[in-house]
Design a protein around this motif. Structure first.
Motif: not given
Length: 455
Positions: A38, A42, A44, A79, A111
């Motif tokens: 990840i 990151y 979301e 990713f 994800f």
């Protein structure tokens, strides 16, 4: 299909990157393992690209972390997914490709992945995996490849089999030698150089392809020959013109490769489709629903030009489904039936479809309740679809040219122009053959279609 999550966390101490490992479980059987990373930044709420890495022969789901591709992915906010593929020597066989797809879907379900930026890389055995996956996965409703990069990829499995005087791994996963199961070798390769009609490289027309290799290895000729084959057909090719010694991942510059990949976004709605499908499946907006011979490719060559859809070639399927949306609804649908296939079922999805079949056809009646939505007059059919698929069967008659000499050529154009200028009055048969769009008028639109027939 049921998936069970088993989470094991390991740590990359030197680079302070977490590597997560999960298992693909189908019908309560653990069938594959994959690892992923990840990105540190990151969020979301922001879909990000996914870089899928395929290991070399003898590797596993953790081998790809010995390259710098995981660091490159992390620095770019991507990713990173590393599938095992069921075995150390999978050669991207059909079951391994199913594992890859399910693991990508798992990532997308867990994800925020940008499905228009799924990139693939690999070395040696894994160097061909991205192109092979792209060949076999052209359905826009499922994960597709935006661009793929190969380091010393074994792009033609049959060629490599003979280069090595045999390959036990290929025999194991494909079910025999090339003489015994040639179709398995061709469907699990990026290209088959010996016979283009049995090759899937056509499917790579709209997939950007990056080809790297070692300066002294046999694999370079796989890459160079594929580059030459696709040059001018695929407009997004890169090849190493000054290769260094080495093999597999070692010949790739991770920064340069990722930079090249990053410029591309998935192109899944082309006007031209030219594919060999290894099984009944969808390619962009057209789908072969049946496969007459399971050991031969479904061959489809078609194009969409303004309001005309033309099917130039249909081989090994008797049913086509057109996935249409409102802004691509055609007024005319033309089939150049050059596969000696006289019976064909045509289907559509969408709503308020209006089409005119340009070829001479006869409508074959059916008791299907969907025909309540269908009216046909002079080969023009009107469909008002609320949802679902609607299939229509047609029998194609002999393809007749205007002057009835059996050939579409300049003589037909001259005769048609003479009709339009009213220098010559066509008889009933000549008018029928000259009215190529079936609108009961002879005009410039018929000339355009006639020229397309000749081409």
């Amino acid at each position: 299909m049921k998936f069970k999550l088993i989470l094991i966390i390991t740590f990359e101490i030197i680079l302070c990157q977490e590597i997560f490992t999960d298992y693909l479980v189908i019908d309560e059987d653990t069938v594959d393992v994959f690892s992923y990373q990840i990105p540190n930044n990151y969020n979301e709420n922001n879909p990000v690209p996914l870089l899928v890495a395929f290991h070399q022969w003898g590797g596993n789901e953790n081998s790809n972390y010995y390259t710098e591709f995981d660091e490159e992915a992390n620095s770019r906010g991507w990713f990173f997914l590393s599938p095992f593929g069921g075995s150390v020597n999978n050669y991207s066989h059909q079951e391994a490709q199913m594992f890859f797809e399910q693991e990508i879907l798992w990532m997308m379900n867990h994800f925020s992945i940008n499905n228009e930026k799924i990139y693939m890389i690999g070395g040696s055995m894994g160097g061909a995996a991205g192109a092979i996956y792209a060949n076999n996965h052209l359905d826009p409703t499922k994960p597709m490849v935006a661009a793929t990069a190969s380091g010393s990829g074994i792009l033609d499995c049959e060629r490599r089999y003979y280069e090595m005087d045999g390959n036990n791994s290929m025999i194991e996963w494909f079910g025999g030698s090339p003489e015994e199961v040639p179709f398995e070798y061709h469907r699990n390769s990026a290209v088959y150089f010996s016979d283009s009609t049995q090759s899937m490289h056509f499917n790579l027309q709209h997939t950007p392809l990056y080809l790297d290799f070692g300066s002294t290895e046999e694999h370079r000729y796989h890459a160079e020959d594929l580059y030459n084959l696709l040059f001018g057909y695929n407009n997004n090719l890169w090849i190493d013109i000054d290769p260094s010694p080495g093999h597999g991942y070692s010949v790739m510059d991770e920064y340069h490769t990722c930079n090249w990949l990053s410029q591309f976004r998935l192109f899944d709605n082309p006007n031209n489709i030219n594919v060999n499908l290894d099984q009944p499946s969808r390619a962009y907006w057209i789908e072969g629903k049946n496969q007459i011979n399971e050991q031969e490719f479904i061959r489809i060559n078609c194009q969409r030009n303004n309001n005309i859809i033309t099917i130039n070639q249909i081989v090994n399927t008797d049913t086509l489904l057109l996935h249409l949306i409102n802004d691509t609804i055609p007024s005319y649908f033309q089939i150049n039936n050059n596969s000696n296939q006289n019976n064909l079922t045509i289907g559509v999805t969408g709503n308020e479809i209006l089409m005119s079949l340009i070829n001479n056809v006869e409508f074959e009646s059916s008791d299907n309740s969907n025909w309540d939505h269908l009216n046909i007059t002079n080969n023009i059919f009107y469909i008002n679809i609320e949802e679902g698929e609607y299939l229509m069967s047609f029998i194609f008659n002999e393809y007749n040219d205007i002057n009835q000499d059996g050939v579409w050529d300049i003589l037909d154009i001259l005769l048609l122009v003479s009709f339009i200028l009213q220098n010559t009055i066509p008889n009933e048969i000549e008018f029928q053959y000259a009215d190529l769009n079936n609108d009961n008028h002879l005009d410039i639109y018929d000339i355009i279609i006639l020229i397309n027939n000749i081409i």
